[in-house]
Design a protein around this motif. Sequence first.
Motif, PDB file in Angstrom:
ATOM      1  N   ASN A 215      12.047  -8.745   6.742  1.00 43.09           N
ATOM      2  CA  ASN A 215      12.591  -7.958   5.706  1.00 43.09           C
ATOM      3  C   ASN A 215      12.367  -8.286   4.228  1.00 43.09           C
ATOM      4  OD1 ASN A 215      15.360  -8.014   3.709  1.00 43.09           O
ATOM      5  ND2 ASN A 215      15.265  -5.957   5.349  1.00 43.09           N
ATOM      6  N   GLN A 216      12.044  -9.802   4.042  1.00 42.59           N
ATOM      7  CA  GLN A 216      11.635 -10.045   2.572  1.00 42.59           C
ATOM      8  C   GLN A 216      10.307  -9.754   2.274  1.00 42.59           C
ATOM      9  OE1 GLN A 216      11.966 -14.418   2.200  1.00 42.59           O
ATOM     10  NE2 GLN A 216      12.927 -13.903   0.232  1.00 42.59           N
ATOM     11  N   ALA A 217       9.326  -9.854   3.265  1.00 38.51           N
ATOM     12  CA  ALA A 217       8.264  -9.235   2.998  1.00 38.51           C
ATOM     13  C   ALA A 217       8.061  -7.873   2.654  1.00 38.51           C
ATOM     14  CB  ALA A 217       7.128  -9.530   3.989  1.00 38.51           C
ATOM     15  N   GLN A 218       8.757  -6.845   3.526  1.00 45.08           N
ATOM     16  CA  GLN A 218       8.767  -5.718   3.331  1.00 45.08           C
ATOM     17  C   GLN A 218       9.486  -5.233   1.733  1.00 45.08           C
ATOM     18  OE1 GLN A 218      11.066  -4.687   6.704  1.00 45.08           O
ATOM     19  NE2 GLN A 218       9.268  -3.991   7.959  1.00 45.08           N
ATOM     20  N   ASN A 219      10.366  -6.136   1.346  1.00 44.33           N
ATOM     21  CA  ASN A 219      11.110  -5.940  -0.038  1.00 44.33           C
ATOM     22  C   ASN A 219      10.129  -6.250  -0.942  1.00 44.33           C
ATOM     23  OD1 ASN A 219      13.792  -4.771   0.655  1.00 44.33           O
ATOM     24  ND2 ASN A 219      14.483  -6.774   1.113  1.00 44.33           N
ATOM     25  N   ILE A 220       9.347  -7.349  -0.875  1.00 45.47           N
ATOM     26  CA  ILE A 220       8.654  -7.655  -1.885  1.00 45.47           C
ATOM     27  C   ILE A 220       7.342  -6.790  -2.058  1.00 45.47           C
ATOM     28  CG2 ILE A 220       6.558  -9.444  -2.518  1.00 45.47           C
ATOM     29  CD1 ILE A 220       8.454 -11.676  -0.908  1.00 45.47           C
ATOM     30  N   GLY A 221       6.880  -6.031  -0.863  1.00 42.68           N
ATOM     31  CA  GLY A 221       5.832  -4.971  -0.786  1.00 42.68           C
ATOM     32  C   GLY A 221       6.456  -3.799  -1.719  1.00 42.68           C
ATOM     33  N   ALA A 222       7.704  -3.476  -1.557  1.00 40.25           N
ATOM     34  CA  ALA A 222       8.239  -2.508  -2.144  1.00 40.25           C
ATOM     35  C   ALA A 222       8.411  -2.473  -3.752  1.00 40.25           C
ATOM     36  CB  ALA A 222       9.692  -2.081  -1.588  1.00 40.25           C
ATOM     37  N   VAL A 223       8.598  -3.778  -4.065  1.00 41.07           N
ATOM     38  CA  VAL A 223       8.750  -4.150  -5.309  1.00 41.07           C
ATOM     39  C   VAL A 223       7.361  -4.394  -6.008  1.00 41.07           C
ATOM     40  CG1 VAL A 223       9.300  -6.002  -7.204  1.00 41.07           C
ATOM     41  CG2 VAL A 223      10.799  -5.506  -5.470  1.00 41.07           C
TER      42      VAL A 223
ATOM     43  N   VAL B  84      16.966   2.841 -10.250  1.00 43.55           N
ATOM     44  CA  VAL B  84      17.607   2.496  -8.971  1.00 43.55           C
ATOM     45  C   VAL B  84      16.815   1.775  -7.899  1.00 43.55           C
ATOM     46  CG1 VAL B  84      18.857   3.741  -6.982  1.00 43.55           C
ATOM     47  CG2 VAL B  84      19.032   4.504  -9.322  1.00 43.55           C
ATOM     48  N   LEU B  85      15.603   2.310  -7.707  1.00 40.00           N
ATOM     49  CA  LEU B  85      14.617   1.545  -6.742  1.00 40.00           C
ATOM     50  C   LEU B  85      14.281   0.186  -7.163  1.00 40.00           C
ATOM     51  CD1 LEU B  85      12.653   4.628  -5.408  1.00 40.00           C
ATOM     52  CD2 LEU B  85      14.435   3.350  -4.173  1.00 40.00           C
ATOM     53  N   ALA B  86      14.077   0.116  -8.383  1.00 40.82           N
ATOM     54  CA  ALA B  86      13.540  -1.187  -9.002  1.00 40.82           C
ATOM     55  C   ALA B  86      14.624  -2.146  -8.897  1.00 40.82           C
ATOM     56  CB  ALA B  86      13.079  -1.211 -10.220  1.00 40.82           C
ATOM     57  N   VAL B  87      16.009  -1.841  -9.036  1.00 40.46           N
ATOM     58  CA  VAL B  87      17.153  -2.764  -8.796  1.00 40.46           C
ATOM     59  C   VAL B  87      17.234  -3.067  -7.501  1.00 40.46           C
ATOM     60  CG1 VAL B  87      19.572  -3.035  -9.368  1.00 40.46           C
ATOM     61  CG2 VAL B  87      18.121  -2.394 -10.910  1.00 40.46           C
ATOM     62  N   ASN B  88      17.007  -2.014  -6.676  1.00 38.89           N
ATOM     63  CA  ASN B  88      17.409  -2.150  -5.385  1.00 38.89           C
ATOM     64  C   ASN B  88      16.525  -3.201  -4.566  1.00 38.89           C
ATOM     65  OD1 ASN B  88      16.226  -0.769  -2.245  1.00 38.89           O
ATOM     66  ND2 ASN B  88      18.563  -1.274  -2.363  1.00 38.89           N
ATOM     67  N   GLY B  89      15.079  -2.842  -4.935  1.00 43.54           N
ATOM     68  CA  GLY B  89      14.154  -3.939  -4.372  1.00 43.54           C
ATOM     69  C   GLY B  89      14.076  -5.160  -4.758  1.00 43.54           C
TER      70      GLY B  89
ATOM     71  N   GLY C 181       0.689  -1.144  -0.063  1.00 43.98           N
ATOM     72  CA  GLY C 181       0.104  -0.104   0.106  1.00 43.98           C
ATOM     73  C   GLY C 181       0.769   1.338   0.062  1.00 43.98           C
ATOM     74  N   THR C 182       1.842   1.091   0.814  1.00 45.85           N
ATOM     75  CA  THR C 182       2.693   2.416   1.005  1.00 45.85           C
ATOM     76  C   THR C 182       3.432   2.597  -0.532  1.00 45.85           C
ATOM     77  OG1 THR C 182       3.124   1.843   3.212  1.00 45.85           O
ATOM     78  CG2 THR C 182       4.696   3.496   2.294  1.00 45.85           C
ATOM     79  N   PHE C 183       4.043   1.575  -1.017  1.00 47.18           N
ATOM     80  CA  PHE C 183       4.742   1.949  -2.259  1.00 47.18           C
ATOM     81  C   PHE C 183       4.092   2.124  -3.506  1.00 47.18           C
ATOM     82  CE2 PHE C 183       8.191   0.943   0.621  1.00 47.18           C
ATOM     83  CZ  PHE C 183       9.301   1.640   0.207  1.00 47.18           C
ATOM     84  N   ALA C 184       2.726   1.687  -3.294  1.00 53.85           N
ATOM     85  CA  ALA C 184       1.882   1.801  -4.595  1.00 53.85           C
ATOM     86  C   ALA C 184       1.605   3.258  -4.371  1.00 53.85           C
ATOM     87  CB  ALA C 184       0.468   1.234  -4.261  1.00 53.85           C
ATOM     88  N   ILE C 185       1.600   4.290  -3.478  1.00 55.00           N
ATOM     89  CA  ILE C 185       1.432   5.652  -3.612  1.00 55.00           C
ATOM     90  C   ILE C 185       2.516   6.448  -3.416  1.00 55.00           C
ATOM     91  CG2 ILE C 185       0.301   7.462  -1.783  1.00 55.00           C
ATOM     92  CD1 ILE C 185      -1.808   5.471  -1.144  1.00 55.00           C
ATOM     93  N   ALA C 186       3.642   5.853  -2.839  1.00 56.25           N
ATOM     94  CA  ALA C 186       4.744   7.013  -2.759  1.00 56.25           C
ATOM     95  C   ALA C 186       5.559   7.434  -3.911  1.00 56.25           C
ATOM     96  CB  ALA C 186       5.836   6.142  -1.582  1.00 56.25           C
ATOM     97  N   PRO C 187       5.565   6.502  -4.729  1.00 57.70           N
ATOM     98  CA  PRO C 187       6.368   7.124  -6.166  1.00 57.70           C
ATOM     99  C   PRO C 187       5.507   8.014  -6.788  1.00 57.70           C
ATOM    100  CG  PRO C 187       6.379   4.743  -5.931  1.00 57.70           C
ATOM    101  CD  PRO C 187       5.154   5.145  -4.926  1.00 57.70           C
TER     102      PRO C 187
END
Length: 407
Positions: free
Chosen positions: A158-166, A265-270, A44-50
């Motif tokens: 941490n993995q769940a947070q990364n998946i959410g960010a991707v 950059v963020l896509a590769v990071n996630g 939800g957060t990264f769907a809105i943030a960008p």
Amino acid sequence: MTEPDDDTNQNISQDSRKRPRKGLGSLPVEIRIVILAAGVLNIGTFAIAPYLALHMLGLDFSAWEVGAVLAVNLVAARCLPLISGMIGDRTRHVVLMLTGLGLRGAAFAAFAGGDSFGWFFFCSAMVGLSGALYEPSASAIMAGQNEEIRKRGFSFLNQAQNIGAVVGPGIGALLIALDAHLLFIASGAVTVLFTLPVYRVRHALRTEQTQETVTGSLTRVFKNGLFLRFGLAMGLFWVIDSQLTTSLPIYASALSGWDEMAGAVLAVNGLTGVLAVFALRHQFEKRAALLLSATGMTVVALSIGAIALVPALLWLLLCVVLYSIGETLVFVSADIYIAELADEKDAGAFFGGHDVFWALGGAIGFFLGAASTHSPMTWVGLAVLPALAAVLIGTNAYTARKKTVRN
């Protein structure tokens, strides 16, 4: 080659049944729900943030108004967890988790209810407050588990947070193409709905309540030399991590000549972060947290310094891949080490105290990133910070080893 006899096959089968499971299914149901909730929260957060800044510019917000809306979220999310963490230590962390989930969902949806600067400023502050309520309490609950579950749980968290960010930005792109209001409402609805499974397991998510006074807890946290050195090391790391949203995307855009490449950059990071947790999970369970943290800081220093070698987009993204591996080592081992320092007492205060260093380091990093010239010496200078952090963490490891020998 001779075939194993039936007895051998039976023994192998029995041994495989006795071997403990190491996957997500090996964790208690309530811990799995906490982990999944973190992933949903990040989706939800990264769907809105960008897209929030772009949406505000489309509403004719001025640059300072956009900056103020984004800044109030950071201030609330990183300066208030010390207070909310201590409240959770004295009440029930799961109550703050549920409040944080519900508030974030409501705040997401509320963005669709107005288009003025004051309204967006208020909604952004509520999103930050929701994070301050949820995150230290979720970490405190994880810290209250036995050592094996705690280490495995933090790696999956941490993995769940990364998946959410991707996943989040992709979903956000689809929804905002239809209607910005739909993006806000859908993100809010999913987040609010996920309070239900957390509520169902609330009785299993118990943590030890501290008997300390507020002053006693603050003293225990901020007079702990190990914690202060580690907090300073993490503050130096957060200066670097904030470059993921400042200097690194700007540099990627400058190298490519395309503004759209800033998001690479963020896509590769996630994506790298998700894969890194898969590859490193067993290391988090077997190795000392300080060893992994110092290793991660060293990898971060090397990756940032290496950017200076070749002024090319592909090289920059390869350095981001290396950085993301070090970042994963730092993130997960930091949670594990802070939990060890707290020793199930004042865990919320310890994790909230860490967020103070996060706020300071992140704020300094934003200013440095905005002023960055992208010269080779800029990247070399930045690389010195995580190198110093590795030294501070090594000092903690040496101190702990001396105590062990003395005992």
